[in-house]
Design an enzyme around this catalytic site. Structure first.
Site, mmCIF file in Angstrom:
data_model
loop_
_atom_site.group_PDB
_atom_site.id
_atom_site.type_symbol
_atom_site.label_atom_id
_atom_site.label_comp_id
_atom_site.label_asym_id
_atom_site.label_seq_id
_atom_site.Cartn_x
_atom_site.Cartn_y
_atom_site.Cartn_z
ATOM 1 N N GLY A 88 0.838 -1.199 0.000
ATOM 2 C CA GLY A 88 0.000 0.000 0.000
ATOM 3 C C GLY A 88 0.867 1.240 0.000
ATOM 4 N N GLN A 130 2.912 9.813 1.281
ATOM 5 C CA GLN A 130 4.187 9.087 1.327
ATOM 6 C C GLN A 130 5.079 9.381 0.124
ATOM 7 O OE1 GLN A 130 2.197 5.101 2.236
ATOM 8 N NE2 GLN A 130 4.075 4.970 3.430
ATOM 9 N N CYS A 162 5.527 -0.245 7.702
ATOM 10 C CA CYS A 162 5.159 0.882 6.849
ATOM 11 C C CYS A 162 6.374 1.317 6.045
ATOM 12 C CB CYS A 162 4.680 2.032 7.728
ATOM 13 S SG CYS A 162 4.286 3.527 6.815
ATOM 14 N N LEU A 163 6.154 1.636 4.763
ATOM 15 C CA LEU A 163 7.264 2.065 3.906
ATOM 16 C C LEU A 163 7.890 3.360 4.403
ATOM 17 C CD1 LEU A 163 5.687 1.349 0.391
ATOM 18 C CD2 LEU A 163 7.279 -0.085 1.680
ATOM 19 N N HIS A 223 -4.808 1.267 7.485
ATOM 20 C CA HIS A 223 -3.455 1.833 7.485
ATOM 21 C C HIS A 223 -3.347 3.007 6.501
ATOM 22 C CE1 HIS A 223 1.087 1.168 7.793
ATOM 23 N NE2 HIS A 223 0.980 2.005 6.781
ATOM 24 N N GLU A 224 -3.896 2.829 5.297
ATOM 25 C CA GLU A 224 -3.787 3.881 4.280
ATOM 26 C C GLU A 224 -4.673 5.086 4.610
ATOM 27 O OE1 GLU A 224 -1.279 3.688 2.430
ATOM 28 O OE2 GLU A 224 -0.944 1.587 2.891
ATOM 29 N N HIS A 237 -2.958 7.253 6.991
ATOM 30 C CA HIS A 237 -1.952 8.138 6.374
ATOM 31 C C HIS A 237 -2.587 9.455 5.925
ATOM 32 C CE1 HIS A 237 1.891 6.148 6.250
ATOM 33 N NE2 HIS A 237 1.392 5.037 5.741
HETATM 34 ZN ZN ZN Z 1 2.301 3.223 5.803
#
Ligand code: ZN
Length: 169
Positions: A47, A52, A93-94, A135-136, A139
């Site tokens: 995701g 991000q 998470c990235l 999660h998204e 963000h």
């Molecule tokens: Zn994330």
């Protein structure tokens, strides 16, 4: 084109992202999405939210690849309209590379959003997909999975964070 992924501590990840006016981004959307998919797949993510990649708008993409098959989901102005049950699983998470922690989320989550063509859809996910939905959307509200940790967990990861941050770009 791969985009730089913003990291924990950067302002764009703490902001509430702006609602998208579909007509306003329609022309730029295909190129942006292409770059976002490339960026996400390039680091084997499941995701990626626009903040991000340093763009503070309510847009996120997900592909949790059930049974290894690609299942691309584009969410514009997503809203969670139903959540049920609870499950605690390890999450990463990235934007916080190298850190994983157990996070309690809902087991079954329904999201309502516009797709890449501007059409409204509703989709219910369980397991990893339900987790990715929450999660998204987090963000887009300026939250990271770290915000869901217990105080004890937060103290534990703060030491690790300081250490791994040195290796981020
Ligand atoms: Zn994330």
């Amino acid at each position: 084109m791969k985009m730089r992924i913003t990291k924990h501590g950067e302002d764009v990840l703490k902001k509430i992202a702006k609602s998208v006016d579909y007509d306003e981004i329609r022309d730029d959307l295909p190129a942006l999405l292409k770059n976002m998919w490339e960026t996400m797949y390039g680091v084997k993510g499941v995701g990626l939210a626009a903040p991000q990649v340093d763009i503070s708008i309510r847009l996120a993409i997900i592909d949790v690849k059930p049974e290894g098959k690609s299942d691309k989901i584009v969410m514009i102005n997503p809203e969670i309209v139903n959540r049920e049950g609870s499950v605690t699983e390890e999450e990463g998470c990235l934007s916080v590379p190298g850190l994983y922690a157990k996070v309690k989320r809902h087991k079954r989550v329904t999201v309502r959003a516009l797709d890449a063509k501007g059409a409204l859809f509703e989709r219910t996910g369980t397991g990893l997909l339900a987790r990715a939905f929450e999660h998204e959307v987090d963000h887009l509200d300026g939250k990271l999975f770290l915000n869901h940790l217990s105080l004890v967990e937060r103290l534990r990861v703060s030491t690790i964070l300081k250490d791994i941050k040195k290796n981020w770009d």
